[in-house]
Design a protein around this motif. Structure first.
Motif, short mmCIF file in Angstrom:
data_model
loop_
_atom_site.label_atom_id
_atom_site.label_comp_id
_atom_site.label_asym_id
_atom_site.label_seq_id
_atom_site.Cartn_x
_atom_site.Cartn_y
_atom_site.Cartn_z
N ARG A 170 -3.97 1.96 4.46
CA ARG A 170 -5.18 2.21 3.67
C ARG A 170 -4.88 2.54 2.21
NH1 ARG A 170 -7.30 4.55 8.41
NH2 ARG A 170 -6.42 6.56 7.82
N LEU A 171 -3.60 2.63 1.86
CA LEU A 171 -3.25 3.05 0.50
C LEU A 171 -3.83 2.11 -0.56
CD1 LEU A 171 -1.73 4.90 -1.46
CD2 LEU A 171 0.27 3.41 -1.19
N MET A 172 -3.65 0.78 -0.38
CA MET A 172 -4.13 -0.17 -1.38
C MET A 172 -5.64 -0.06 -1.56
SD MET A 172 -1.90 -1.90 -3.02
CE MET A 172 -2.84 -3.30 -3.59
N SER A 189 0.35 9.48 -8.76
CA SER A 189 1.70 9.46 -8.19
C SER A 189 1.60 9.28 -6.68
CB SER A 189 2.43 10.78 -8.51
OG SER A 189 3.67 10.86 -7.85
N VAL A 190 2.45 8.42 -6.15
CA VAL A 190 2.49 8.20 -4.70
C VAL A 190 3.85 8.69 -4.18
CG1 VAL A 190 2.49 6.50 -2.84
CG2 VAL A 190 0.93 6.23 -4.79
N TYR A 212 2.30 -2.50 -8.25
CA TYR A 212 3.60 -2.20 -7.63
C TYR A 212 3.54 -2.40 -6.12
CZ TYR A 212 7.70 0.44 -6.11
OH TYR A 212 8.88 0.81 -5.51
N TYR A 213 2.50 -1.87 -5.49
CA TYR A 213 2.43 -1.92 -4.03
C TYR A 213 1.95 -3.27 -3.50
CZ TYR A 213 3.74 2.92 -3.89
OH TYR A 213 4.46 4.08 -4.02
N GLN A 214 1.48 -4.12 -4.38
CA GLN A 214 1.22 -5.50 -3.97
C GLN A 214 2.52 -6.23 -3.69
OE1 GLN A 214 -1.16 -6.87 -7.27
NE2 GLN A 214 -3.10 -6.58 -6.16
N GLU A 215 3.58 -5.80 -4.36
CA GLU A 215 4.89 -6.44 -4.21
C GLU A 215 5.86 -5.60 -3.37
OE1 GLU A 215 6.45 -7.38 -8.02
OE2 GLU A 215 4.69 -8.54 -8.66
N HIS A 216 5.50 -4.36 -3.11
CA HIS A 216 6.38 -3.47 -2.35
C HIS A 216 5.58 -2.84 -1.20
CE1 HIS A 216 8.19 -3.72 -6.38
NE2 HIS A 216 9.35 -3.56 -5.77
#
Length: 250
Positions: A170-172, A189-190, A212-216
């Motif tokens: 659910r982060l994204m 900040s995560v 960042y989280y789209q790629e990681h």
């Protein structure tokens, strides 16, 4: 002297490590070794910890699905003299984990409750975030569906740093919804897997974190820390400066 000698405490809330097992305190070990029964969110998870610590006390399941039914009986047992300890899978009981209902019932029954200090995920995440931590609000988990947007909108004017717990899948969605409500440039900040081998703290604007989280792809337990409304903080600083200057002119 044992932790329990000379004490009238009937219920101990005992924080357990959120990752690194070395974070258990000496006092926590002493209490867990001394109580009559240990209430655990997941007896299998807690059983492994207690085995590692060489603690051999009776374990009883106490979790979100049975706490309403269990509270009354547990209070009666404590009234009869049993001393209980409550632990969660990780961290401090009652913080986004079962505990509140039992503490409230015990207090209402006139029983003594003692919460030990110890591991809690949001504190290191907040300090690591490099965001202001003199004043903050802990929001825990956002509602999954109903009430989610209402909760987020209620925080739009929040000037304090905000701390959330979130799951990887659910982060994204959360980052995108917060960016829409707060603006994409809001700093955040995560933190994930705190105190563990693969601990990671990623800082940036909400839009940068989304990218960042789209790629990681992310795994593990997550704490999300978000900056409060910056405009109000600037106004507050300007007001302090103006007040200071007015004093000098007197």
């Amino acid at each position: 002297m044992s932790e329990l000698e000379g004490k009238s405490v009937q219920l101990y809330l005992v924080p357990t490590p959120i990752g690194n097992l070395k974070d258990i305190t000496l006092r926590a070990i002493e209490v867990l070794n001394s109580v009559d029964v240990i209430l655990a969110e997941d007896t299998r998870t807690s059983g492994k910890l207690l085995k590692h610590l060489e603690i051999n006390r009776p374990l009883q399941s106490y979790h979100i699905f049975n706490e309403h039914k269990a509270v009354e009986k547990l209070v009666e047992r404590m009234k009869k003299g049993e001393v209980l300890a409550l632990i969660s899978d990780a961290g401090t009981p009652g913080i986004s984990d079962p505990g509140f209902l039992l503490v409230r019932a015990a207090k209402e029954a006139g029983l003594e409750v003692n919460c030990l200090p110890g591991p809690t995920a949001f504190v290191p995440a907040l300090v690591n975030s490099a965001l202001p931590n003199d004043r903050f609000t802990f929001e825990g988990f956002l509602p999954h569906k109903k009430g989610r947007q209402t909760r987020i909108q209620s925080l739009v004017e929040e000037t304090r740093t905000m701390v959330f717990y979130e799951s990887p899948h659910r982060l994204m969605k959360t980052l995108e919804q917060l960016a829409e409500a707060f603006g994409p440039d809001r700093l955040a900040s995560v933190s994930r897997e705190l105190t563990k081998v693969f601990e990671e703290n990623v800082r940036g604007s909400l839009s940068e974190l989304i990218e960042y989280y789209q790629e990681h792809p992310i795994k593990g337990e997550i704490v999300l820390v978000v900056e409060g409304r910056a405009e109000d903080r600037r106004e507050k600083r300007e007001a302090k400066i103006e007040k200071r200057e007015s004093r000098r002119k007197r």
